[in-house]
Design an enzyme around this catalytic site. Structure first.
Site, short mmCIF file in Angstrom:
data_model
loop_
_atom_site.label_atom_id
_atom_site.label_comp_id
_atom_site.label_asym_id
_atom_site.label_seq_id
_atom_site.Cartn_x
_atom_site.Cartn_y
_atom_site.Cartn_z
N TRP A 73 100.46 56.79 91.76
CA TRP A 73 99.47 57.77 91.29
C TRP A 73 98.92 57.28 89.96
CZ3 TRP A 73 102.93 62.74 92.05
CH2 TRP A 73 102.98 63.07 93.43
N GLU A 74 97.67 56.87 89.93
CA GLU A 74 97.13 56.23 88.73
C GLU A 74 95.92 56.95 88.13
OE1 GLU A 74 96.79 51.89 88.99
OE2 GLU A 74 97.80 51.99 90.95
#
Length: 526
Positions: free
Chosen positions: A146-147
């Site tokens: 998750w960026e």
């Protein structure tokens, strides 16, 4: 048949009595030093350093009938959305629950902010997703990627500052009497608290459903040491970023593995800065791995790529492999995950290029460092730990000595090792490395290196060094490094020749070729 000869310029350049059990008596007779440094035990027994492949390259075989030699990788998985039951499972933002984010066109998904998503609904969907992608709880890696936003408020700089701005707007809408300073304070607290709960509970859910997998977040920890343009760049992680990592203790306490990244841009090609960049990032992960329990640290699996992030058709060669893989192994991590995109396998040509790169460059280097690391572990740790640098910020590497080892590519796509370890090799390990003991083992570092008489280590594909330790390389048979051929019709290229690392495909099978891979800064010297 083909010989892969790693010259010194590359690794400097290659690479029961008295009531006591007999085994205990033997152990007590071995001079040892107590070890005070620890590493996580192996995920797979007898595989102290794990190689994992996480790239969508299955199409090389299914579309182009071009198999790839991935036999050195213990875990092979595809990151494609359609792939399930993989030993390496990566969860992107659209594959695990209801991840809130705002895309580049400012479209809002699942509320956009962690404060606005229903945690209960997210976990319900996430449970379904986990059971779908992991139908069986085999041993494996579970990586959440998750960026879009970072749980640390201060790290959401441009363009991620939209999450700070939207959070401030939300507080101002709910509390119209607050001034801006107060709104920022409230927004920060609400954002970080919601982000923490969202990430914590996701990890807890994953561990409860699939406990045999090692759960963690990709790119955690990071230390933002990428200001390469600074004069006298040393690769150091800024103190402020270390403090921010300390504040993320809740992630380290809930994670069962760490997944930092050491991807390189082409500006770092063959650059000493690359080694400093990688070294400090991995060392920060080692520091963070001990936050929960210094005597039982988290395993660290370092994500790397075999191409540059901005030049996805240019492979890493020579110095770049030393600066990434070599650094990671010398610091004593648990393994590496090779990640890649569809560009590796889009066409027949790209598959052939990848096949040749694996055969002539990557696999031989993996064999080199794996056997050197195992030989050091066997010598210093009696296989109860891994070797790590005594000085983590040094240029000491775990490579086979090219003066007395060669890696040969022989018939049927197999490799073999020729040569013997010398006492000088083992003393190098003892001088430059220490034993980092596996957690829960009463590990001691061996002191009487001179008494080691044999070495027996292998890679996954039974590529082994099973031999006596000789006192000097002069004891090697005169023809130990003599090229030999698959058949009498084949000729050879002299061992002093140098050829491009990018060997034409027509040369990959057939007569012997000696690859002399050079580096200006390598990194094995006795």
């Amino acid at each position: 048949m083909r010989v892969l000869y790693f010259k010194h310029s590359f690794f400097r350049s290659l690479l029961k009595s008295n009531g006591l059990p007999q085994t205990l008596l033997v152990f007590l007779l071995i001079p040892c030093y107590l070890t005070v440094d620890f590493r996580a035990p192996p995920l797979i027994p007898d595989v102290p350093f794990l190689w994992a492949w996480n790239a969508p390259t299955e199409s090389c075989f299914t579309r182009f009938n071009q198999p790839l030699d991935l036999g050195l990788f213990s875990l092979v998985g595809s990151p494609r959305k359609s792939a399930t039951g993989q030993p390496v499972t990566i969860f992107y933002s659209d594959r695990l629950g209801l991840y809130p984010y705002i895309d580049d066109s400012q479209l809002i998904f699942n509320g956009g902010l962690p404060q606005l998503v229903s945690l209960k609904s997210h976990l319900e969907v996430a449970k379904t997703d986990i059971l779908h992608y992991m139908p069986i709880d085999n041993v494996g890696l579970a990586v959440i990627d998750w960026e879009e936003w970072r749980p640390t408020w201060a790290r959401n700089w441009k363009p991620k500052d939209i999450y700070r701005n939207k959070s401030i707007e939300l507080v101002q809408q709910q509390n119209i009497l607050l001034n801006f300073t107060e709104a920022v304070k409230w927004a920060k607290e609400e954002f970080e608290e919601a982000a923490r709960h969202f990430m914590e509970e996701t990890l807890r859910l994953g561990k409860s459903l699939r406990p045999n997998h090692l759960w963690g977040f990709y790119l955690f920890p990071d230390c933002y040491n990428n200001k390469f343009q600074v004069a006298d760049y040393k690769g150091e992680c800024p103190d402020i970023e270390k403090h921010r990592n300390d504040a993320l203790f809740w992630i380290w306490e809930e994670s069962t593995a760490l997944y930092p990244s050491i991807y390189l841009k082409s500006s770092l090609k063959s650059s000493p800065q690359a080694a400093l960049y990688v070294r400090n990032r991995v060392q920060e992960a080692i520091r963070v791995s001990k936050v929960k329990d210094p005597r039982n640290p988290l395993p660290i699996f370092v994500y790397f790529r075999i191409v540059f992030t901005d030049l996805t058709y240019q492979y890493l060669y020579e110095d770049d492999l030393v600066n990434t893989i070599g650094e990671t192994i010398a610091l004593g991590t648990s393994g590496m995950v090779m990640w890649g995109t569809l560009s590796l396998s889009q066409t027949m040509k790209s598959c052939l290029d990848l096949h040749d790169y694996l055969k002539t460059i990557l696999n031989p280097y993996i064999i080199n460092v794996t056997l050197a690391a195992k030989m050091c572990s066997q010598t210093l740790c009696q296989n109860q730990g891994v070797c790590s640098r005594k000085d983590w910020n040094s240029n000491d590497y775990l490579h086979l000595n090219p003066q007395n080892f060669q890696i040969h590519f022989v018939k049927h796509g197999k490799y073999e090792i020729r040569g013997n370890p010398t006492l000088e090799n083992l003393l190098y390990f003892s001088q430059k490395f220490r034993c980092s003991c596996f957690a829960h083992l009463n590990c001691q570092e061996r002191a009487d290196i001179e008494s080691v008489s044999t070495v027996s280590v292998c890679t996954l594909e039974d590529i082994c060094i099973n031999s006596l330790v000789i006192s000097d390389k002069s004891e090697l048979p005169k023809d130990w490094n003599r090229p030999y051929f698959v058949n009498s019709n084949q000729s050879d290229i002299t061992s002093s020749a140098t050829v491009s690392p990018c060997v034409p495909r027509k040369d990959v099978s057939g007569y012997l070729v000696v690859l002399s891979l050079y580096s200006q800064h390598l990194k094995y010297s006795l």
